[in-house]
Design a protein around this motif. Structure first.
Motif, PDB file in Angstrom:
ATOM      1  N   HIS A 139       0.525  -1.683   0.030  1.00 39.37           N
ATOM      2  CA  HIS A 139      -0.242   0.171   0.265  1.00 39.37           C
ATOM      3  C   HIS A 139       0.860   1.067   0.008  1.00 39.37           C
ATOM      4  O   HIS A 139       0.781   2.258  -1.101  1.00 39.37           O
ATOM      5  CB  HIS A 139      -0.574   0.068   1.282  1.00 39.37           C
ATOM      6  CG  HIS A 139      -1.779   1.452   1.560  1.00 39.37           C
ATOM      7  ND1 HIS A 139      -3.224   1.835   0.361  1.00 39.37           N
ATOM      8  CD2 HIS A 139      -1.446   2.177   2.163  1.00 39.37           C
ATOM      9  CE1 HIS A 139      -3.812   2.331   1.133  1.00 39.37           C
ATOM     10  NE2 HIS A 139      -3.042   3.018   1.921  1.00 39.37           N
ATOM     11  N   VAL A 140       1.879   1.392   1.004  1.00 30.86           N
ATOM     12  CA  VAL A 140       2.798   2.604   0.752  1.00 30.86           C
ATOM     13  C   VAL A 140       3.953   3.151  -0.196  1.00 30.86           C
ATOM     14  O   VAL A 140       3.277   3.621  -0.416  1.00 30.86           O
ATOM     15  CB  VAL A 140       3.780   2.688   2.080  1.00 30.86           C
ATOM     16  CG1 VAL A 140       4.563   3.655   2.026  1.00 30.86           C
ATOM     17  CG2 VAL A 140       2.926   2.415   3.416  1.00 30.86           C
ATOM     18  N   ALA A 141       4.257   2.015  -0.875  1.00 33.92           N
ATOM     19  CA  ALA A 141       5.012   1.747  -1.459  1.00 33.92           C
ATOM     20  C   ALA A 141       3.888   2.446  -3.280  1.00 33.92           C
ATOM     21  O   ALA A 141       4.409   3.017  -3.552  1.00 33.92           O
ATOM     22  CB  ALA A 141       5.414   0.479  -2.532  1.00 33.92           C
ATOM     23  N   THR A 142       3.157   1.528  -3.090  1.00 28.82           N
ATOM     24  CA  THR A 142       2.428   2.248  -4.589  1.00 28.82           C
ATOM     25  C   THR A 142       1.738   3.911  -4.481  1.00 28.82           C
ATOM     26  O   THR A 142       1.687   4.530  -5.738  1.00 28.82           O
ATOM     27  CB  THR A 142       0.884   0.871  -4.663  1.00 28.82           C
ATOM     28  OG1 THR A 142       1.264   0.389  -4.556  1.00 28.82           O
ATOM     29  CG2 THR A 142       0.470   1.602  -5.973  1.00 28.82           C
ATOM     30  N   GLN A 143       0.878   4.469  -3.321  1.00 24.97           N
ATOM     31  CA  GLN A 143       0.960   5.374  -2.560  1.00 24.97           C
ATOM     32  C   GLN A 143       2.213   6.649  -2.853  1.00 24.97           C
ATOM     33  O   GLN A 143       1.845   7.899  -3.826  1.00 24.97           O
ATOM     34  CB  GLN A 143       0.138   5.385  -1.944  1.00 24.97           C
ATOM     35  CG  GLN A 143      -0.920   4.557  -1.661  1.00 24.97           C
ATOM     36  CD  GLN A 143      -2.591   4.690  -2.613  1.00 24.97           C
ATOM     37  OE1 GLN A 143      -2.989   5.617  -2.932  1.00 24.97           O
ATOM     38  NE2 GLN A 143      -3.162   3.441  -3.253  1.00 24.97           N
ATOM     39  N   LEU A 169      -3.140   5.010   4.768  1.00 27.69           N
ATOM     40  CA  LEU A 169      -3.365   3.812   5.870  1.00 27.69           C
ATOM     41  C   LEU A 169      -4.248   3.363   7.063  1.00 27.69           C
ATOM     42  O   LEU A 169      -4.563   2.156   6.872  1.00 27.69           O
ATOM     43  CB  LEU A 169      -2.008   3.640   5.652  1.00 27.69           C
ATOM     44  CG  LEU A 169      -1.332   2.396   6.650  1.00 27.69           C
ATOM     45  CD1 LEU A 169      -1.393   1.209   5.427  1.00 27.69           C
ATOM     46  CD2 LEU A 169       0.114   2.290   7.003  1.00 27.69           C
ATOM     47  N   LEU A 170      -4.824   4.462   7.621  1.00 24.02           N
ATOM     48  CA  LEU A 170      -5.164   4.393   8.492  1.00 24.02           C
ATOM     49  C   LEU A 170      -6.861   3.846   7.941  1.00 24.02           C
ATOM     50  O   LEU A 170      -7.377   2.946   8.711  1.00 24.02           O
ATOM     51  CB  LEU A 170      -5.798   5.996   9.281  1.00 24.02           C
ATOM     52  CG  LEU A 170      -4.609   6.169   9.487  1.00 24.02           C
ATOM     53  CD1 LEU A 170      -5.264   7.139  10.703  1.00 24.02           C
ATOM     54  CD2 LEU A 170      -4.371   5.189  11.164  1.00 24.02           C
ATOM     55  N   GLY A 171      -7.136   4.403   7.124  1.00 20.46           N
ATOM     56  CA  GLY A 171      -8.378   3.947   6.337  1.00 20.46           C
ATOM     57  C   GLY A 171      -8.369   2.511   5.685  1.00 20.46           C
ATOM     58  O   GLY A 171      -9.427   1.499   5.631  1.00 20.46           O
ATOM     59  N   GLN A 172      -7.141   2.374   4.888  1.00 20.43           N
ATOM     60  CA  GLN A 172      -7.368   0.977   3.664  1.00 20.43           C
ATOM     61  C   GLN A 172      -6.952  -0.612   4.479  1.00 20.43           C
ATOM     62  O   GLN A 172      -7.207  -1.515   4.728  1.00 20.43           O
ATOM     63  CB  GLN A 172      -5.526   1.112   2.617  1.00 20.43           C
ATOM     64  CG  GLN A 172      -5.148   0.137   1.959  1.00 20.43           C
ATOM     65  CD  GLN A 172      -6.693   0.274   0.727  1.00 20.43           C
ATOM     66  OE1 GLN A 172      -6.945   1.248   0.571  1.00 20.43           O
ATOM     67  NE2 GLN A 172      -7.122  -0.925   0.267  1.00 20.43           N
ATOM     68  N   GLY A 175      -9.429   0.429   9.053  1.00 21.77           N
ATOM     69  CA  GLY A 175     -10.571   0.438   8.339  1.00 21.77           C
ATOM     70  C   GLY A 175     -11.446   1.533   9.501  1.00 21.77           C
ATOM     71  O   GLY A 175     -12.261   2.101   9.418  1.00 21.77           O
ATOM     72  N   THR A 176     -10.004   2.449   9.582  1.00 19.20           N
ATOM     73  CA  THR A 176     -10.430   3.547  10.037  1.00 19.20           C
ATOM     74  C   THR A 176     -10.326   5.201   9.371  1.00 19.20           C
ATOM     75  O   THR A 176      -9.513   5.647  10.447  1.00 19.20           O
ATOM     76  CB  THR A 176     -10.183   3.670  11.795  1.00 19.20           C
ATOM     77  OG1 THR A 176      -9.070   3.465  11.848  1.00 19.20           O
ATOM     78  CG2 THR A 176     -10.789   2.830  12.512  1.00 19.20           C
ATOM     79  N   PRO A 177     -11.073   5.503   8.118  1.00 18.61           N
ATOM     80  CA  PRO A 177     -10.411   6.129   7.622  1.00 18.61           C
ATOM     81  C   PRO A 177     -10.615   7.753   8.481  1.00 18.61           C
ATOM     82  O   PRO A 177     -10.209   9.243   7.802  1.00 18.61           O
ATOM     83  CB  PRO A 177     -11.055   6.412   6.138  1.00 18.61           C
ATOM     84  CG  PRO A 177     -12.620   6.160   6.636  1.00 18.61           C
ATOM     85  CD  PRO A 177     -11.761   4.553   7.990  1.00 18.61           C
ATOM     86  N   GLY A 178     -11.962   8.082   8.981  1.00 17.06           N
ATOM     87  CA  GLY A 178     -12.241   9.386   9.552  1.00 17.06           C
ATOM     88  C   GLY A 178     -12.615   9.862   8.750  1.00 17.06           C
ATOM     89  O   GLY A 178     -13.301   9.620   7.532  1.00 17.06           O
ATOM     90  N   LEU A 238     -10.496  -3.520  12.150  1.00 18.37           N
ATOM     91  CA  LEU A 238     -12.057  -2.915  12.673  1.00 18.37           C
ATOM     92  C   LEU A 238     -12.298  -4.326  13.054  1.00 18.37           C
ATOM     93  O   LEU A 238     -12.900  -4.831  13.778  1.00 18.37           O
ATOM     94  CB  LEU A 238     -11.885  -2.260  12.135  1.00 18.37           C
ATOM     95  CG  LEU A 238     -13.606  -1.846  12.673  1.00 18.37           C
ATOM     96  CD1 LEU A 238     -13.672  -1.638  14.005  1.00 18.37           C
ATOM     97  CD2 LEU A 238     -14.333  -0.190  12.102  1.00 18.37           C
ATOM     98  N   ASP A 239     -11.772  -5.202  11.296  1.00 16.37           N
ATOM     99  CA  ASP A 239     -12.864  -6.326  11.131  1.00 16.37           C
ATOM    100  C   ASP A 239     -12.448  -7.909  12.080  1.00 16.37           C
ATOM    101  O   ASP A 239     -12.724  -8.576  13.125  1.00 16.37           O
ATOM    102  CB  ASP A 239     -12.923  -6.767   9.537  1.00 16.37           C
ATOM    103  CG  ASP A 239     -12.978  -5.992   8.617  1.00 16.37           C
ATOM    104  OD1 ASP A 239     -14.574  -5.287   8.857  1.00 16.37           O
ATOM    105  OD2 ASP A 239     -12.752  -5.680   7.848  1.00 16.37           O
TER     106      ASP A 239
END
Ligand code: HEM
Length: 434
Positions: A139-143, A169-172, A175-178, A238-239
């Motif tokens: 995730h971090v590398a791609t973004q 990353l918080l979202g992905q 599961g807590t994007p805010g 979160l799940d």
């Protein structure tokens, strides 16, 4: 060590005299800025390591937490001793942790106890080490690569690269994007500032943090309720927390999940952004080190890149010291000439920055020498409370910076600017757009 101390004393005297001589107006700010610069802190510590390795002061340097005075610990052996003696030197964060959660403590604010083991164990089941290669790095590398590729040769590192990727990353992953990335960056930064950085206990920092905490709690409560009511079929942190709850695992009721998540979110965003900016800033001052980092980035050699980045952070870590409070009267470095009695209630400032430059523990510590081995670094704590995210840090910082370091012509285009906060808000750099 004595020679290094004399050299440090000379340099500090010259810099101090300059700060003092500039006239009464702004003198206090000039002296504060002098002592706030990591380079000068290294000189102060070189002096202390030789002359007063464990310095006891009656003065309370930290007002934000109750204490009876201050002891500053500078040698590697004594820094690790204090952080290992968890029953004598306790974490102090509990009252502020409870203010943030509006109730319970978070495990960084706990001493060794059943609740500490329960919460750390639960969160280790939800945030797994295998996630680092499987989820976090990709995730971090791609973004990060996409942002740098679209930047057109100029980027404001915290505002455009590190904070957006980390809140993403918080979202992905969590599961807590805010409500949005910028809001999550703002909330977590304000809470972190209050908990760990505001040693004076300033009213405005407290107010801003408690407002952020209240809003963040409300958002998380709603997100937990919504995910429970309508499972998303994803495998996010979160799940996994909700799966533990469904299995009847103690400590994982809705409030327990929310409080543990708040602690992790605060730990993740401002720290990783600041560490990445500091590492890059340090490299841009050292052409040889920068070239080594760029060669590693271009060769896709993450281990070699990480080795250069840890060395850069050794020179300018996110936190130069960690603090504990003496539970009872005790002695540090017992049986040595530097043994020091520590009164009950004294705040012990354990200088990890100093420990990483102790010539008794490290070979030629003043040299920038990547590849020293993991034991040379105390970048994210030591002992029982060593950073929960240590493996995430080791993976994320190189991935955030690699796309920039791959580009030719990387240059500083302005200073690191905290915009009145202790965290980087702006740091413009330029590079040759492909
Ligand atoms: C470069 C980034 C980071 C830095 C510099 C950093 C720094 C630290 C330090 C110094 C400590 C020890 C505090 C003490 O002993 O008083 C710590 C503990 C902790 N950190 Fe980090 N941290 C970073 C990233 C993270 C991340 C990514 C997370 C979450 C995933 C996180 C969560 C925590 C938690 C929960 C603890 C408490 C561990 C315990 O009590 O057992 N940190 N961190």
């Amino acid at each position: 060590m004595a020679g290094a101390a004399l050299g440090a004393a000379g340099r500090l005297a010259v810099r101090g005299a300059r700060a003092y001589a500039g006239g009464a107006e702004g003198r206090a700010q000039r002296i504060a800025a002098l002592l706030g610069a990591t380079e000068n802190q290294r000189l102060v510590f070189a002096l202390l390591r030789a002359a007063r390795p464990n310095l006891a002061l009656q003065r309370k340097l930290i007002a934000a937490y109750e204490n009876t005075g201050t002891v500053i610990v500078t040698r590697h052996a004594d820094v690790t001793e204090v952080l290992e003696r968890e029953s004598d030197f306790a974490v102090v964060y509990e009252p502020k942790m409870r203010a943030i959660t509006d109730g319970e403590n978070f495990f960084l604010g706990m001493q060794d106890s059943p609740a500490y083991t329960r919460d750390v164990s639960n969160m280790r089941l939800a945030v797994r080490r295998s996630d680092v290669p499987e989820i976090v790095i990709p995730h971090v590398a791609t973004q990060a690569e996409a942002i740098v590729a679209a930047a057109g040769g100029r980027i404001d590192v915290p505002a455009t690269l590190t904070l957006p990727v980390l809140t993403g990353l918080l979202g992905q992953y969590f599961g807590t994007p805010g409500p949005s990335g910028p809001v999550m960056a703002d909330w977590t930064t304000r809470m972190f500032w209050y908990l760990f950085v505001d040693l004076a206990g300033e009213e405005k920092v407290t107010r801003a943090a408690l407002e952020a905490a209240s809003a963040c709690r409300a958002w998380l409560d709603a997100a937990i309720a919504a995910r429970k009511a309508q499972p998303s079929g994803t495998d996010q942190v979160l799940d996994r927390c909700l799966a533990l709850q469904a299995a009847g695992v103690p400590g994982m009721d809705d409030l327990g999940i929310r409080n543990n998540l708040i602690g992790l979110l605060i730990g993740l965003v401002p720290t990783l952004s600041k560490a990445s900016v500091k590492a890059l800033d340090t490299l841009l001052d050292r052409p040889e080190a920068l070239a080594a980092a760029q060669a590693a980035a271009r060769a896709d050699d993450d281990a070699a890149l990480a080795a250069v980045l840890w060395e850069a952070l050794r020179f300018d870590p996110v936190n130069p010291f960690i603090y504990r409070r003496a539970v009872r009267e005790t002695v540090i470095a017992r049986g040595t000439l530097r043994a020091r009695r520590v009164p009950a209630g004294a705040m012990v400032l354990v200088a990890n920055l100093s420990a990483m430059f102790d010539p008794i523990a490290h070979d030629r510590p003043k040299e920038f020498r990547p590849g020293r081995g993991a034991e040379a670094y105390i970048l994210w704590g030591y002992g029982m409370h060593t950073c929960f995210g240590a493996h995430i840090n080791q993976a994320v910082i190189p991935q955030l910076l690699k796309p920039l370091l791959r580009r030719a012509g990387l240059r500083r285009a302005g200073p690191v600017d905290g915009a009145g906060t202790p965290f980087p808000v702006h740091f413009p750099v330029t590079f040759d757009a492909a």
